[in-house]
Design a protein around this motif. Structure first.
Motif, PDB file in Angstrom:
ATOM      1  N   TYR A   1      45.584  45.239  40.766  1.00 57.65           N
ATOM      2  CA  TYR A   1      44.187  45.373  40.351  1.00 57.65           C
ATOM      3  C   TYR A   1      44.064  45.567  38.838  1.00 57.65           C
ATOM      4  CZ  TYR A   1      42.495  45.573  45.142  1.00 57.65           C
ATOM      5  OH  TYR A   1      42.171  45.252  46.444  1.00 57.65           O
TER       6      TYR A   1
ATOM      7  N   ARG B   1      42.050  39.254  34.775  1.00 57.90           N
ATOM      8  CA  ARG B   1      40.924  38.454  35.269  1.00 57.90           C
ATOM      9  C   ARG B   1      39.892  39.304  36.014  1.00 57.90           C
ATOM     10  NH1 ARG B   1      44.528  37.785  39.558  1.00 57.90           N
ATOM     11  NH2 ARG B   1      43.568  37.895  41.642  1.00 57.90           N
ATOM     12  N   LEU B   2      40.277  40.507  36.450  1.00 51.74           N
ATOM     13  CA  LEU B   2      39.365  41.369  37.207  1.00 51.74           C
ATOM     14  C   LEU B   2      38.522  42.176  36.221  1.00 51.74           C
ATOM     15  CD1 LEU B   2      41.887  42.541  39.960  1.00 51.74           C
ATOM     16  CD2 LEU B   2      40.300  40.600  40.031  1.00 51.74           C
ATOM     17  N   THR B   3      37.606  41.492  35.590  1.00 54.41           N
ATOM     18  CA  THR B   3      36.851  42.081  34.480  1.00 54.41           C
ATOM     19  C   THR B   3      35.875  43.164  34.920  1.00 54.41           C
ATOM     20  OG1 THR B   3      35.243  40.273  34.672  1.00 54.41           O
ATOM     21  CG2 THR B   3      37.047  39.982  33.097  1.00 54.41           C
ATOM     22  N   SER B   4      35.483  43.176  36.189  1.00 55.18           N
ATOM     23  CA  SER B   4      34.505  44.171  36.632  1.00 55.18           C
ATOM     24  C   SER B   4      35.077  45.585  36.629  1.00 55.18           C
ATOM     25  CB  SER B   4      34.003  43.826  38.038  1.00 55.18           C
ATOM     26  OG  SER B   4      35.062  43.855  38.986  1.00 55.18           O
TER      27      SER B   4
ATOM     28  N   ILE C   1      34.164  47.672  41.574  1.00 53.30           N
ATOM     29  CA  ILE C   1      34.649  46.299  41.528  1.00 53.30           C
ATOM     30  C   ILE C   1      33.557  45.369  42.063  1.00 53.30           C
ATOM     31  CG2 ILE C   1      35.713  46.378  43.818  1.00 53.30           C
ATOM     32  CD1 ILE C   1      37.972  44.615  42.716  1.00 53.30           C
TER      33      ILE C   1
ATOM     34  N   ASP D   1      35.277  39.788  42.528  1.00 50.14           N
ATOM     35  CA  ASP D   1      36.640  40.226  42.208  1.00 50.14           C
ATOM     36  C   ASP D   1      37.345  40.761  43.450  1.00 50.14           C
ATOM     37  OD1 ASP D   1      36.541  39.501  39.581  1.00 50.14           O
ATOM     38  OD2 ASP D   1      36.200  41.519  38.785  1.00 50.14           O
TER      39      ASP D   1
ATOM     40  N   ASP E   1      38.389  37.893  45.489  1.00 47.04           N
ATOM     41  CA  ASP E   1      39.450  37.176  44.783  1.00 47.04           C
ATOM     42  C   ASP E   1      40.817  37.800  45.065  1.00 47.04           C
ATOM     43  OD1 ASP E   1      40.384  35.172  42.998  1.00 47.04           O
ATOM     44  OD2 ASP E   1      40.519  36.666  41.406  1.00 47.04           O
TER      45      ASP E   1
END
Length: 441
Positions: free
Chosen positions: A184, A188-191, A209, A213, A216
């Motif tokens: 995590y 790419r998991l910008t949230s 999250i 995401d 994903d």
């Protein structure tokens, strides 16, 4: 863990031991993923329900058996035999005890001598029909704790000791496959980024999250499991061995440098006498990447950070070799997407190590030719601060030491201060730091 709980409930305690006769397929949820509390179970909920923690979740975090059923339902079509989760004890949820991969070894009555025969339990159970604060178990005063055997009381401290054995390294009886490690912390998991700003890793949660995401990550783990089932294992790189090699190579050296710099910071010591030692300590790990024999008159900066285009292998700096030589030979076609992140992570760590130690090497080499005490004192202060920031950033367990005690990370539900809603907040980072615990009944 189980012994500490069960042996103090009164009545008989039984230990059933199994062994695997063939390799089992296990999914490993890292962190305190078997703990009760907001946030720790979020990743499991996402795999169970396929959405972020705020949506569609209808299980209660104290309902371990219900969660185990749901996890096994998720695991079965993916050819997964069990799920490993962690708190202060090692736990594996084994889904099918009739599996041909499992063999019964023994079933023993290990009730401690002197245990009362009462079957009454003091360990709280939380029925669904009692009122509760949202997000917390129903309020219920547990039954009076029965008198227990003195030998049963050892279960608590031995639980702490057992937890300390595996707090900082993978379980040796599990063969981890880093090429399939889903994180995590992927960029790419910008949230998740905003919630982590200026917060220690201890306080990182998945509560905010985004749904995209969350989905994903679920898709990624499904792809990893499908790839594993098809026999695709990635590059074959020994990522665990590589990581341990880096810690072994650099860990005690950094500790040695820190101790020496602390001593040099004392005004009563002769810092000038220790300067060559600091230079040597910083030079040695960098030596394999430099070519001083070809450029004997080069400065320390030129040797490590400078470009030497007229010598063999001079198209990159020694600093770049120090950063990438461990993993740079892997091609994109060899790596899985998870290995891409591992390579980037290792090279980021090496870049920081090589840069900080390289800077101390360059500056100490300049000063060893002769300098004033005041100038050296300023440099020693800067080097000490640099090393301390590096150690804090790396946060390696190799630097944790306890004399005549056990070094234990506060883990739920032992060595842990449980807070109810409305209680004053404490510094979570300070609360979760490893500490030395005296082992005594």
């Amino acid at each position: 863990m189980s012994y500490a709980i069960m042996s103090q409930r009164g009545g008989e305690t039984h230990l059933v031991t199994y062994r695997t006769v063939r390799p089992a397929n296990i999914v490993y949820f890292d962190g305190m993923s078997a703990s009760w509390g907001p946030g720790w179970l979020d990743s499991q909920e996402m795999f169970i329900y396929g959405v972020n923690p705020a949506q569609g979740k209808n299980s209660k975090w104290w309902d371990d058996y219900g969660r185990a059923d749901k996890l096994c339902s998720w695991a079965e079509p993916r050819d997964i035999d069990g799920i490993v989760r962690m708190n202060a004890g090692f736990e594996i949820i084994w889904c099918d005890f009739n599996s041909s991969k499992l063999q019964l070894v023994s079933h023993l009555n290990i009730t401690p001598p002197g245990t009362p025969l009462t079957q009454r339990t003091w360990f709280p159970r939380f029925p669904d029909d009692l009122p509760s604060t949202p997000g917390y178990p129903p309020q219920r005063r547990p039954p009076r704790r029965p008198r227990i055997s003195q030998l049963a009381e050892t279960g608590q401290i031995e639980w702490v000791r057992a937890a300390s054995h595996r707090a900082f390294s993978p379980q040796p009886h599990l063969t981890l496959l880093p090429s399939g490690m889903v994180s995590y912390y992927h960029p790419r998991l910008t949230s998740l980024v905003e919630d982590r700003i200026n917060r220690s890793m201890n306080a990182h949660r998945l509560a905010n999250i985004s749904s995209s995401d969350a989905v994903d990550v679920v898709h990624e783990i499904n792809a990893v499991l499908a790839r594993f089932k098809a026999g695709v294992m990635g590059s074959g790189m020994n990522w665990i061995g590589t990581s341990l090699d880096i810690i072994e190579q650099w860990g005690d050296r950094i500790s040695h440098m820190h101790a020496l710099l602390l001593n040099m910071s004392d005004p009563s010591t002769d810092a000038t006498a220790s300067l060559p030692t600091i230079r040597a300590l910083s030079y040695t790990p960098l030596n394999p990447y430099m070519q001083p024999g070809l450029t004997p008159n080069a400065s320390a900066w030129d040797l490590f950070f400078g470009m030497s285009p007229n010598v063999p292998h001079g198209n990159v700096t020694a600093f770049e070799r120090c950063t990438t030589q461990t993993t740079g030979f892997l091609t994109a076609s060899q790596r899985t997407s998870q290995e891409d992140l591992l390579q980037e992570s290792i090279e980021t760590v090496l870049s920081r190590l090589c840069s900080d130690v390289g800077t101390i090497f360059v500056e100490s080499s300049d000063l060893v030719q002769g300098t004033s005490k005041s100038t050296l004192a300023i440099s020693v202060h800067h080097w000490r601060v640099r090393i301390e920031k590096l150690m804090k950033w790396l946060d390696w367990s190799v630097w944790l030491r306890c004399d005549q005690h056990v070094c234990s990370t506060p883990l739920w539900p032992i060595a842990w201060v449980f807070r109810r809603p409305g209680e004053p907040n404490r510094d979570e980072e300070e609360e979760l730091k490893p500490r030395c615990i005296r082992m005594a009944v």
